[in-house]
Design a protein around this motif. Structure first.
Motif, PDB file in Angstrom:
ATOM      1  N   CYS A   1       0.828  -1.214   0.000  1.00 50.79           N
ATOM      2  CA  CYS A   1       0.000   0.000   0.000  1.00 50.79           C
ATOM      3  C   CYS A   1       0.868   1.272   0.000  1.00 50.79           C
ATOM      4  CB  CYS A   1      -0.908  -0.013   1.220  1.00 50.79           C
ATOM      5  SG  CYS A   1      -1.895   1.485   1.328  1.00 50.79           S
ATOM      6  N   PRO A   2       0.713   2.116  -1.024  1.00 51.04           N
ATOM      7  CA  PRO A   2       1.562   3.314  -1.092  1.00 51.04           C
ATOM      8  C   PRO A   2       1.214   4.371  -0.047  1.00 51.04           C
ATOM      9  CG  PRO A   2      -0.018   3.307  -2.905  1.00 51.04           C
ATOM     10  CD  PRO A   2      -0.173   1.996  -2.193  1.00 51.04           C
ATOM     11  N   THR A   3       0.021   4.314   0.509  1.00 51.95           N
ATOM     12  CA  THR A   3      -0.375   5.353   1.485  1.00 51.95           C
ATOM     13  C   THR A   3      -0.356   4.835   2.925  1.00 51.95           C
ATOM     14  OG1 THR A   3      -2.718   4.781   1.348  1.00 51.95           O
ATOM     15  CG2 THR A   3      -1.904   6.409  -0.245  1.00 51.95           C
ATOM     16  N   ARG A   4       0.105   3.573   3.104  1.00 49.53           N
ATOM     17  CA  ARG A   4       0.156   2.958   4.437  1.00 49.53           C
ATOM     18  C   ARG A   4      -1.238   2.914   5.083  1.00 49.53           C
ATOM     19  NH1 ARG A   4       4.381   0.186   5.639  1.00 49.53           N
ATOM     20  NH2 ARG A   4       4.559   0.869   7.791  1.00 49.53           N
ATOM     21  N   ALA A   5      -2.232   2.613   4.255  1.00 48.60           N
ATOM     22  CA  ALA A   5      -3.603   2.553   4.778  1.00 48.60           C
ATOM     23  C   ALA A   5      -3.880   1.232   5.495  1.00 48.60           C
ATOM     24  CB  ALA A   5      -4.606   2.736   3.636  1.00 48.60           C
ATOM     25  N   MET A   6      -3.126   0.174   5.133  1.00 48.73           N
ATOM     26  CA  MET A   6      -3.361  -1.134   5.743  1.00 48.73           C
ATOM     27  C   MET A   6      -2.434  -1.292   6.954  1.00 48.73           C
ATOM     28  SD  MET A   6      -5.671  -2.141   3.701  1.00 48.73           S
ATOM     29  CE  MET A   6      -6.033  -3.809   4.223  1.00 48.73           C
ATOM     30  N   GLY A   7      -2.985  -1.790   8.048  1.00 49.23           N
ATOM     31  CA  GLY A   7      -2.192  -1.940   9.267  1.00 49.23           C
ATOM     32  C   GLY A   7      -2.509  -3.240   9.980  1.00 49.23           C
ATOM     33  N   LEU A   8      -1.563  -3.688  10.785  1.00 47.19           N
ATOM     34  CA  LEU A   8      -1.713  -4.924  11.556  1.00 47.19           C
ATOM     35  C   LEU A   8      -1.972  -4.568  13.007  1.00 47.19           C
ATOM     36  CD1 LEU A   8      -1.330  -8.081  11.542  1.00 47.19           C
ATOM     37  CD2 LEU A   8       1.051  -7.626  12.122  1.00 47.19           C
ATOM     38  N   TYR A   9      -3.007  -5.149  13.572  1.00 53.88           N
ATOM     39  CA  TYR A   9      -3.365  -4.869  14.949  1.00 53.88           C
ATOM     40  C   TYR A   9      -3.368  -6.160  15.758  1.00 53.88           C
ATOM     41  CZ  TYR A   9      -4.925  -0.275  13.465  1.00 53.88           C
ATOM     42  OH  TYR A   9      -4.968   0.990  12.961  1.00 53.88           O
ATOM     43  N   SER A  10      -2.969  -6.052  17.007  1.00 53.45           N
ATOM     44  CA  SER A  10      -3.067  -7.197  17.912  1.00 53.45           C
ATOM     45  C   SER A  10      -4.525  -7.370  18.322  1.00 53.45           C
ATOM     46  CB  SER A  10      -2.214  -6.944  19.148  1.00 53.45           C
ATOM     47  OG  SER A  10      -2.617  -7.818  20.169  1.00 53.45           O
ATOM     48  N   LYS A  11      -5.048  -8.573  18.250  1.00 55.30           N
ATOM     49  CA  LYS A  11      -6.436  -8.835  18.656  1.00 55.30           C
ATOM     50  C   LYS A  11      -6.602  -8.613  20.147  1.00 55.30           C
ATOM     51  CE  LYS A  11      -8.178 -12.025  15.213  1.00 55.30           C
ATOM     52  NZ  LYS A  11      -8.496 -13.398  14.886  1.00 55.30           N
ATOM     53  N   ASN A  12      -5.533  -8.810  20.904  1.00 55.49           N
ATOM     54  CA  ASN A  12      -5.636  -8.717  22.363  1.00 55.49           C
ATOM     55  C   ASN A  12      -5.604  -7.280  22.863  1.00 55.49           C
ATOM     56  OD1 ASN A  12      -5.578 -11.500  22.401  1.00 55.49           O
ATOM     57  ND2 ASN A  12      -3.347 -11.517  22.444  1.00 55.49           N
ATOM     58  N   THR A  13      -4.753  -6.443  22.233  1.00 61.29           N
ATOM     59  CA  THR A  13      -4.562  -5.100  22.791  1.00 61.29           C
ATOM     60  C   THR A  13      -5.116  -3.993  21.916  1.00 61.29           C
ATOM     61  OG1 THR A  13      -2.465  -4.824  21.666  1.00 61.29           O
ATOM     62  CG2 THR A  13      -2.386  -5.838  23.844  1.00 61.29           C
TER      63      THR A  13
END
Ligand code: SF4
Ligand code: SF4
Length: 143
Positions: free
Chosen positions: A126-138
Motif C-alpha cells: 500500500c503506497p499510502t500505508r492505509a493497511m495496518g496490523l493490529y493485535s487482537k488482544n490489545t
C-alpha cells in the motif's frame, strides 16, 4: 478436527525442498493452499489452511520450523484506514485470498476481513500505508 490458517515464509534455501508435502506423509494433515509465491532463487510465502488432530498439527508446525520455515498464525488482524485509502487497487494484486477486491463499475476497493489470512502482503504494498496490523488482544497497531 483441528483447523488453522497459517502463513509460511520460506527462505531461498528452504524453498528448494518440498517440505509442505511431508505434512500429509508424516503427520496425516490435510492442507488447502490459499495463496503462494515460491521460487527456488528468492524467499517466498504460502498461505494455507491446515487440518488434522491437534497433536499432529503441533508436530507438523514443529517440523516446519525445524526445516527453517517461519510460521505465523492469524493472531492479529488487518485493518484499513479509510481516510488514507485512495482505492488505487495495488493491494488487490497481491492479496492471495481475495479479501481485497475491486467492486465494479464503481472501482471501489472492498476489504472482506472474513477472508483475510493476515499474510501482511498488502501492508507493504500500500503506497499510502492505509493497511495496518493490529493485535487482537490489545488493539494496538503493530505495523
Ligand atoms: S493499496 Fe492502499 S491505498 Fe491502494 S486500495 Fe489498497 S489500501 Fe487503498
Ligand atoms: S493481509 Fe492483506 S493481502 Fe493478506 S489476505 Fe489479508 S487483506 Fe489480503
Amino acid at each position: 478436527m483441528y483447523s488453522k490458517i497459517l502463513i509460511l515464509y520460506f527462505p531461498p534455501v528452504v524453498a528448494q525442498n518440498a517440505v509442505v508435502c511431508y505434512l500429509t506423509k508424516k503427520f496425516d494433515l490435510i492442507f488447502n493452499i490459499l495463496g503462494a509465491r515460491v521460487s527456488n532463487k528468492k524467499d517466498g510465502y504460502m498461505v494455507l489452511e491446515l487440518r488434522g488432530t491437534k497433536s499432529n498439527y503441533q508436530k507438523g508446525v514443529s517440523f516446519l520450523k525445524d526445516q527453517g520455515v517461519r510460521v505465523s498464525t492469524a493472531e492479529q488482524e488487518i485493518w484499513r484506514d479509510m481516510e488514507k485509502c485512495t482505492h488505487c487497487g495495488a493491494c488487490t494484486a497481491v492479496c492471495p485470498t481475495g479479501a481485497l477486491s475491486i467492486k465494479r463499475p464503481e472501482m471501489e476497493v472492498i476489504f472482506d476481513q472474513e477472508k483475510c489470512s493476515v499474510c501482511e502482503l498488502c501492508i507493504f504494498t500500500c503506497p499510502t500505508r492505509a493497511m495496518g496490523l493490529y493485535s487482537k488482544n490489545t488493539d494496538e497497531m503493530m505495523v
